[in-house]
Design an enzyme around this catalytic site. Sequence first.
Site, PDB file in Angstrom:
ATOM      1  N   CYS A 164      -5.584  -1.709  96.842  1.00 57.41           N
ATOM      2  CA  CYS A 164      -6.199  -1.526  98.168  1.00 57.41           C
ATOM      3  C   CYS A 164      -5.327  -2.039  99.315  1.00 57.41           C
ATOM      4  O   CYS A 164      -5.704  -1.915 100.481  1.00 57.41           O
ATOM      5  CB  CYS A 164      -7.567  -2.188  98.194  1.00 57.41           C
ATOM      6  SG  CYS A 164      -8.628  -1.596  96.867  1.00 57.41           S
ATOM      7  N   HIS A 304     -10.511  -7.028 106.039  1.00 54.45           N
ATOM      8  CA  HIS A 304     -10.580  -6.257 104.793  1.00 54.45           C
ATOM      9  C   HIS A 304     -12.049  -6.035 104.450  1.00 54.45           C
ATOM     10  O   HIS A 304     -12.443  -4.920 104.143  1.00 54.45           O
ATOM     11  CB  HIS A 304      -9.842  -7.004 103.687  1.00 54.45           C
ATOM     12  CG  HIS A 304      -9.755  -6.232 102.405  1.00 54.45           C
ATOM     13  ND1 HIS A 304      -9.132  -5.013 102.319  1.00 54.45           N
ATOM     14  CD2 HIS A 304     -10.238  -6.502 101.150  1.00 54.45           C
ATOM     15  CE1 HIS A 304      -9.203  -4.561 101.074  1.00 54.45           C
ATOM     16  NE2 HIS A 304      -9.878  -5.434 100.343  1.00 54.45           N
ATOM     17  N   GLU A 315     -12.057 -14.193 102.415  1.00 53.98           N
ATOM     18  CA  GLU A 315     -11.363 -13.791 103.654  1.00 53.98           C
ATOM     19  C   GLU A 315     -11.788 -14.682 104.822  1.00 53.98           C
ATOM     20  O   GLU A 315     -10.971 -15.041 105.673  1.00 53.98           O
ATOM     21  CB  GLU A 315     -11.647 -12.322 103.973  1.00 53.98           C
ATOM     22  CG  GLU A 315     -10.852 -11.824 105.189  1.00 53.98           C
ATOM     23  CD  GLU A 315     -10.938 -10.323 105.405  1.00 53.98           C
ATOM     24  OE1 GLU A 315     -11.766  -9.664 104.745  1.00 53.98           O
ATOM     25  OE2 GLU A 315     -10.169  -9.805 106.245  1.00 53.98           O
ATOM     26  N   LYS A 336     -15.394  -0.883 107.190  1.00 54.94           N
ATOM     27  CA  LYS A 336     -15.859  -0.387 105.889  1.00 54.94           C
ATOM     28  C   LYS A 336     -17.383  -0.313 105.849  1.00 54.94           C
ATOM     29  O   LYS A 336     -17.947   0.377 105.005  1.00 54.94           O
ATOM     30  CB  LYS A 336     -15.355  -1.305 104.768  1.00 54.94           C
ATOM     31  CG  LYS A 336     -13.857  -1.213 104.492  1.00 54.94           C
ATOM     32  CD  LYS A 336     -13.463  -2.039 103.274  1.00 54.94           C
ATOM     33  CE  LYS A 336     -11.963  -1.928 102.960  1.00 54.94           C
ATOM     34  NZ  LYS A 336     -11.123  -2.654 103.911  1.00 54.94           N
ATOM     35  N   HIS A 341     -15.073   2.017 101.407  1.00 52.24           N
ATOM     36  CA  HIS A 341     -13.767   1.497 101.023  1.00 52.24           C
ATOM     37  C   HIS A 341     -12.898   2.630 100.478  1.00 52.24           C
ATOM     38  O   HIS A 341     -13.179   3.175  99.411  1.00 52.24           O
ATOM     39  CB  HIS A 341     -13.951   0.406  99.968  1.00 52.24           C
ATOM     40  CG  HIS A 341     -12.722  -0.390  99.669  1.00 52.24           C
ATOM     41  ND1 HIS A 341     -11.501  -0.138 100.256  1.00 52.24           N
ATOM     42  CD2 HIS A 341     -12.527  -1.445  98.824  1.00 52.24           C
ATOM     43  CE1 HIS A 341     -10.608  -0.989  99.782  1.00 52.24           C
ATOM     44  NE2 HIS A 341     -11.203  -1.786  98.920  1.00 52.24           N
ATOM     45  N   PHE A 400      -6.540  -5.403  94.328  1.00 49.79           N
ATOM     46  CA  PHE A 400      -6.502  -5.848  92.938  1.00 49.79           C
ATOM     47  C   PHE A 400      -5.042  -6.092  92.545  1.00 49.79           C
ATOM     48  O   PHE A 400      -4.145  -5.344  92.939  1.00 49.79           O
ATOM     49  CB  PHE A 400      -7.079  -4.777  92.011  1.00 49.79           C
ATOM     50  CG  PHE A 400      -8.588  -4.693  91.998  1.00 49.79           C
ATOM     51  CD1 PHE A 400      -9.376  -5.587  92.698  1.00 49.79           C
ATOM     52  CD2 PHE A 400      -9.223  -3.707  91.242  1.00 49.79           C
ATOM     53  CE1 PHE A 400     -10.765  -5.509  92.665  1.00 49.79           C
ATOM     54  CE2 PHE A 400     -10.601  -3.617  91.207  1.00 49.79           C
ATOM     55  CZ  PHE A 400     -11.383  -4.518  91.914  1.00 49.79           C
TER      56      PHE A 400
END
Length: 415
Positions: A164, A304, A315, A336, A341, A400
Amino acid sequence: MNRRVVITGLGAVTSLGCNVEELWQRVLRGESGVRKLTRFDTEKFKVKFGGEIGDWAPSEAYVSAKELRRIDRFTQFALVAGIDAVRQSGLDFSQEELFNCGVILGSGIGGLHEIEDQTERLLMKGPDRVSAFLIPKMMVNAASGQLSIVYKLRGPNTAVATACASAANAMGDAFNTIRRGAADVMITGGSEAAITPMSIAGFSNMKALSERNDAPQKASRPFDKDRDGFVLSEGAGILIFEELEHAKQRDAKIFAEVLGYGTSGDGGHITQPDENGTGAAKAMQRALADAQLNPTDVGYINAHGTSTPLGDAAETRAIKSIFGDHAKKVSISSTKSQIGHLLGASGGVELVFAVLALRDSLIPPTINLDTPDPECDLDYTPKEPRERRLKAAISNSFGFGGHNACLAVGLPRNN
């Protein structure tokens, strides 16, 4: 050599719209592009919704019907968003030195549709029936390759796959490519088309996705106490990065300047973020240092913010560790909440939003933030957009594998 880089074109394909200006207005109105999935039967699936782009049919103005059959859905998204970005930039590549113009795109997975379709064909009909187009359709670099072919570009051409963070890392690479003098113009960003049966099943079984099937548009709720996972979406976000003097010489419209880029790794877990956000914080710190910005210079963070219990809290801790007392004064939002996402494409679309926030002095909202999580106690611009004059903004992307990336953009500085 450390040349300055500006943004002269924007393109986006999302479930909320494929025209950048219309998309931006819908984001400011707090609309959602998340809906029930229609492209395959979801009866046996635990998750039945996502940010699906319905009625997708790009016109011949983007790609011919013949060529359309030879490229995967993620490459189709990249072509449409990329061509829109080039058109907006006003670039005429017939007038450019093509070895100085290139493409760097990110994608987390690449041609997943083609992989699943051809796997089924292999099992049902045998190896002789597998498509000869399988490999060029599925490879992660297919989108960057096809976009370079459209314009016959012969400059740097690569693809980035960091889950991502892919688009953000791709844009960081494009930024550095121009700064060091290896190119004058780079088409960059990301594309992803991972709403497939295999992908929905895989993410769902690892408990990464929201299962709020009874209210899809309420499912993506970053920083909310009742968040239960992210919403899988598809699309592309492509931007034109250009060397400042090159853009000025052709009297191009400049949307923003790319000021800095930071990246880091967590080195901890393949899917879970560092609980304290240490790696994410380092990416932000490096982006600010690269941009020669103080934390107080930053008025907006496009987070994010995926709507996962662990990620949003991590975050938040990362932002606090870098911004200190300014953390509660900076405006933050997660778009998002409205488009879901887009995995490897998310950073591209989100940098488009950060640029538009700078241009219009408007912070996009985080919708569905009904009950703030006590662990997420910063200003996430809940539900409504907010006016704020901005000097600089940053966009975070984490993936990831422990990949962290941050880009800093600002209004063009005085020459």
